[in-house]
Structures are given as structure tokens and as C-alpha cells.
Design an enzyme around this catalytic site. Structure first.
Site, PDB file in Angstrom:
ATOM      1  N   TYR A  31      -4.851  -9.440   0.279  1.00  0.00           N
ATOM      2  CA  TYR A  31      -4.232  -9.764   1.421  1.00  0.00           C
ATOM      3  C   TYR A  31      -4.274  -8.526   2.769  1.00  0.00           C
ATOM      4  CZ  TYR A  31      -0.917  -5.394   0.842  1.00  0.00           C
ATOM      5  OH  TYR A  31      -0.555  -4.171   0.920  1.00  0.00           O
TER       6      TYR A  31
ATOM      7  N   ARG B 244     -12.212  -5.868   6.661  1.00  0.00           N
ATOM      8  CA  ARG B 244     -11.962  -5.183   5.186  1.00  0.00           C
ATOM      9  C   ARG B 244     -11.559  -6.528   4.380  1.00  0.00           C
ATOM     10  NH1 ARG B 244      -6.455  -1.657   5.722  1.00  0.00           N
ATOM     11  NH2 ARG B 244      -5.738  -3.650   6.326  1.00  0.00           N
TER      12      ARG B 244
ATOM     13  N   ARG C  68      -4.417 -21.031 -17.103  1.00  0.00           N
ATOM     14  CA  ARG C  68      -4.200 -19.611 -17.288  1.00  0.00           C
ATOM     15  C   ARG C  68      -5.091 -18.815 -18.657  1.00  0.00           C
ATOM     16  NH1 ARG C  68      -2.104 -15.346 -20.085  1.00  0.00           N
ATOM     17  NH2 ARG C  68      -1.571 -13.594 -18.748  1.00  0.00           N
TER      18      ARG C  68
ATOM     19  N   HIS D 185      -7.596 -15.105 -18.730  1.00  0.00           N
ATOM     20  CA  HIS D 185      -8.023 -13.945 -18.111  1.00  0.00           C
ATOM     21  C   HIS D 185      -9.537 -14.309 -17.442  1.00  0.00           C
ATOM     22  CE1 HIS D 185      -4.883 -12.203 -20.023  1.00  0.00           C
ATOM     23  NE2 HIS D 185      -5.079 -10.928 -19.316  1.00  0.00           N
TER      24      HIS D 185
ATOM     25  N   LYS E  82      -7.499  -4.195  -0.884  1.00  0.00           N
ATOM     26  CA  LYS E  82      -6.455  -4.592  -0.395  1.00  0.00           C
ATOM     27  C   LYS E  82      -5.826  -5.797  -1.272  1.00  0.00           C
ATOM     28  CE  LYS E  82      -3.471  -4.504   3.626  1.00  0.00           C
ATOM     29  NZ  LYS E  82      -2.646  -3.550   3.087  1.00  0.00           N
TER      30      LYS E  82
ATOM     31  N   GLU F 254      -2.495   9.127  -0.492  1.00  0.00           N
ATOM     32  CA  GLU F 254      -1.896   8.529   0.453  1.00  0.00           C
ATOM     33  C   GLU F 254      -0.445   8.194   0.299  1.00  0.00           C
ATOM     34  OE1 GLU F 254      -3.628   4.466   1.208  1.00  0.00           O
ATOM     35  OE2 GLU F 254      -4.007   4.610  -0.927  1.00  0.00           O
TER      36      GLU F 254
ATOM     37  N   LEU G  70      -6.629   3.060   0.340  1.00  0.00           N
ATOM     38  CA  LEU G  70      -7.089   2.065   1.310  1.00  0.00           C
ATOM     39  C   LEU G  70      -7.296   2.615   2.465  1.00  0.00           C
ATOM     40  CD1 LEU G  70      -6.487  -1.088   1.509  1.00  0.00           C
ATOM     41  CD2 LEU G  70      -4.559  -0.613   2.654  1.00  0.00           C
TER      42      LEU G  70
HETATM   43  N1  PDD Z   1       0.288  -1.307   4.068  1.00  0.00           N
HETATM   44  N2  PDD Z   1      -2.109   2.474   2.385  1.00  0.00           N
HETATM   45  C1  PDD Z   1      -1.687   1.658   1.656  1.00  0.00           C
HETATM   46  C2  PDD Z   1      -1.263   1.955   0.324  1.00  0.00           C
HETATM   47  C3  PDD Z   1      -0.814   0.549   2.354  1.00  0.00           C
HETATM   48  O1  PDD Z   1      -0.369  -0.471   1.654  1.00  0.00           O
HETATM   49  C4  PDD Z   1      -1.316   0.535   3.799  1.00  0.00           C
HETATM   50  C5  PDD Z   1      -0.730  -0.765   4.519  1.00  0.00           C
HETATM   51  C6  PDD Z   1      -1.877   1.715   4.700  1.00  0.00           C
HETATM   52  C7  PDD Z   1      -2.115   1.216   5.915  1.00  0.00           C
HETATM   53  O2  PDD Z   1      -3.104   0.320   6.247  1.00  0.00           O
HETATM   54  P1  PDD Z   1      -3.126  -0.352   7.499  1.00  0.00           P
HETATM   55  O3  PDD Z   1      -3.288   0.701   8.782  1.00  0.00           O
HETATM   56  O4  PDD Z   1      -4.470  -1.010   7.630  1.00  0.00           O
HETATM   57  O5  PDD Z   1      -1.994  -1.258   7.696  1.00  0.00           O
HETATM   58  C8  PDD Z   1      -2.535   2.405   3.818  1.00  0.00           C
HETATM   59  C9  PDD Z   1       0.646  -2.624   4.547  1.00  0.00           C
HETATM   60  C10 PDD Z   1       1.163  -2.622   6.148  1.00  0.00           C
HETATM   61  C11 PDD Z   1       1.608  -3.299   3.816  1.00  0.00           C
HETATM   62  O6  PDD Z   1       1.270  -3.634   2.568  1.00  0.00           O
HETATM   63  O7  PDD Z   1       2.649  -3.963   4.262  1.00  0.00           O
END
Ligand code: PDD
Length: 283
Positions: free
Chosen positions: A32, A51, A100, A102, A145, A177, A202
Site C-alpha cells: 500500500y 516506493r 486459497r 499459500h 510497504k 522507527e 520503512l
Molecule cells: N505510515 N514507518 C512506518 C512503519 C510507517 O507505517 C510509516 C507511514 C512511516 C512513514 O512513511 P511516510 O513518510 O512515507 O508516510 C514510517 C503510513 C502513513 C500509514 O500506515 O498510515
């Protein structure tokens, strides 16, 4: 009434349907992006697309469109349908629908969903938040992501229940993070520290913008992981994400940062990031 885009159609959110055999639904087998828009203009579009493509390639999920402009056309139409100029969108691509198993079929067609959403006022948050600390219990590919966010969800929730706005995760004594954001501190020499971009975080789009802006303004950025001791000795701390921008962090666990005041570097970067984003409206 809110419209979404789903597999080639624009539908009311409540009328949109996805199969019970969607692999995102069954296996969290998807990726996403969350993107912002202001004055009807998409922000950091190319960075988000880059990304997204990387996430798809890493998971061997086919691209729904070969040309990134196809996403742009769809999104701008969606903004018109929803009559929104400022807000965010959620874009999800799953591997597709299949019996379904894997193992995934090679010729499967991805499912794509895009919807818009808005956020409440950030005024209070922008005055500083507190952050908890927890063990990083995620997998080794946090750079993708992926829609598989269970560890993030559980730790954010646990933090929330303990009164924390966000939770910073720790792997091998190093802060990786937040559960939904990237983590930064500024040390006594005014050097900005954040975890390097690798498989343990991320690579946030906002993180990249902030690093770029800081360097352009003559600040020193060190992309090296920091630990609790560094936090105890830091002057400033902040977190970044698309939906929040830069948010000052004034307390981490029981450590008060800068007497709970927003530091000068954080304040400067907050202003410069706003300028950087607003400039894109006119490009
Ligand atoms: N989340 N790290 C994680 C684990 C995240 O889920 C996000 C963003 C970030 C920041 O990434 P960016 O600057 O590209 O938004 C870092 C989004 C906003 C969410 O899941 O809603």
C-alpha cells in the site's frame, strides 16, 4: 457519499466489493501507499510511485499499470468525484484473487483499491507528543510497504493504552522507527540522527524529504541508528510521516526532551517541510 476506485470502476465505498478469496484478505499478501494532496495537487507523487514499484517487485506482485500516469489520472478523477482538495489517499494493491493456497499462481491479476480520507486537526500534536519504547517484533523486510501490519497495530494500540501517542521500536538496543512513522533525534552538536534506510525500517517519503531539506540548509544528517543513551543525551527529537509531517517529540518513555519545548532545529525543519510541500502545489 464517498467514492473509491476498485479494479477499473469508481464505486460508492459501501458498494465496493472484493472477493473473500482476495489474497490480501486471506494472507495480507499486498502492498500500500498513503499519499497526501493539497489544493487538489498530489504531493511527492514520484517518490510514492518509486516506493510502490519497489514493494511490488520485492513481493513479485504484477503492476496493475505499467505507466505511473495511469495512477495519476485515476486519482485526480477520484478527487473530483469526492470533491476534495486537501487530504490523503490510501492505495492498496494485493496479489489478486485465487483459490486459497499459500503458493500463488503465476498468472494472477492484482486487485487495486484507492480511497480518500481526511485527518482531524494536528494543532495539538504539533506542540509535542510523548513516545513509548517497545521491542521491535516485526519481520526482517520492514522496507517493503506491506499491508501486513499486525506487529505495528498491536504495539501502537498497547502504547495508546499506556498514554503514548506513538511507540518507537527497538531491535538489538537500537531504535529502528515508530509503528507508523520514522524516528529522529538531534544531539548536542546539532547533528540529526535517524536509522539508515535498510530492511529494518520503512524508508519514509517524509523521512527522505526531511533529510534532503536538512542537508540543503547546511545541517548535518547522520543516517546511523541511535540508542536509549543517545536519547538521554539528545537536545531534540521528532517523528515524521505523510499524514503527520514533522511532529516534535517532547518525552520518550520517562525521558523529558528539551524541557518539553520544541527545539530550534525541529521548528526550522517543520517550517521548511511545509514550504517544500506547498511549493509542489504550483509545480
Ligand atoms: N505510515 N514507518 C512506518 C512503519 C510507517 O507505517 C510509516 C507511514 C512511516 C512513514 O512513511 P511516510 O513518510 O512515507 O508516510 C514510517 C503510513 C502513513 C500509514 O500506515 O498510515
Amino acid at each position: 457519499m464517498s467514492f473509491c476506485y476498485i479494479n477499473g470502476f469508481y464505486k460508492n465505498n459501501i458498494d465496493a466489493q472484493i472477493s473473500v478469496e482476495d489474497r490480501g484478505f486471506n494472507f495480507s499478501d499486498g502492498v500500500y501507499e498513503v499519499m497526501g494532496f493539497r489544493n487538489g495537487k498530489l504531493l511527492n507523487f514520484d517518490k510514492h510511485m518509486y516506493r510502490l514499484c519497489k514493494s511490488l517487485i520485492n513481493l513479485q506482485i504484477s503492476k496493475p499499470f505499467s505507466n505511473p500516469n495511469s495512477y495519476k489520472i485515476i486519482i485526480y478523477h477520484l478527487l473530483k468525484l469526492n470533491d476534495v482538495n486537501d487530504g490523503f489517499l490510501y492505495l492498496q494493491i494485493t496479489r489478486g484473487t485465487a483459490k486459497r493456497n499459500h503458493l500463488f499462481p503465476s498468472n494472477i491479476k492484482p486487485n487495486i483499491v484507492i480511497f480518500t480520507f481526511s485527518k482531524g486537526s494536528l494543532d495539538k500534536i504539533k506542540r509535542g507528543v510523548n513516545v513509548g519504547l517497545t521491542k521491535d517484533q516485526r519481520w526482517m523486510r520492514c522496507d517493503i510497504k506491506s499491508i501486513s501490519l499486525l506487529a505495528n497495530v498491536l504495539d501502537k494500540q498497547k502504547g495508546h493504552e499506556r498514554g503514548f501517542f506513538e511507540v518507537w521500536q527497538i531491535r538489538k538496543n537500537l531504535i529502528t522507527e515508530g509503528t507508523t512513522s520514522n524516528a529522529f533525534i538531534v544531539n548536542k552538536k546539532s547533528h540529526i540522527y535517524t536509522h539508515p534506510k535498510n530492511n529494518f525500517i520503512l524508508g519514509g517519503v517524509t523521512r527522505d524529504c526531511v533529510v534532503e531539506i536538512a542537508l540543503k540548509n547546511g545541517l548535518k544528517v547522520i543516517e546511523k541508528a541511535f540508542n536509549i543513551n543517545d536519547i538521554k543525551n539528545c537536545n531534540e527529537a521528532f517523528l515524521t510521516s505523510t499524514t503527520l509531517g514533522i511532529v516534535p517529540v517532547t518525552k520518550i518513555d520517562n525521558i523529558i526532551i528539551n524541557k518539553k519545548a520544541i527545539g530550534l532545529i525541529t521548528k526550522t525543519l517543520m517550517k521548511k517541510l511545509e514550504d517544500f510541500l506547498n511549493k509542489q502545489i504550483h509545480e
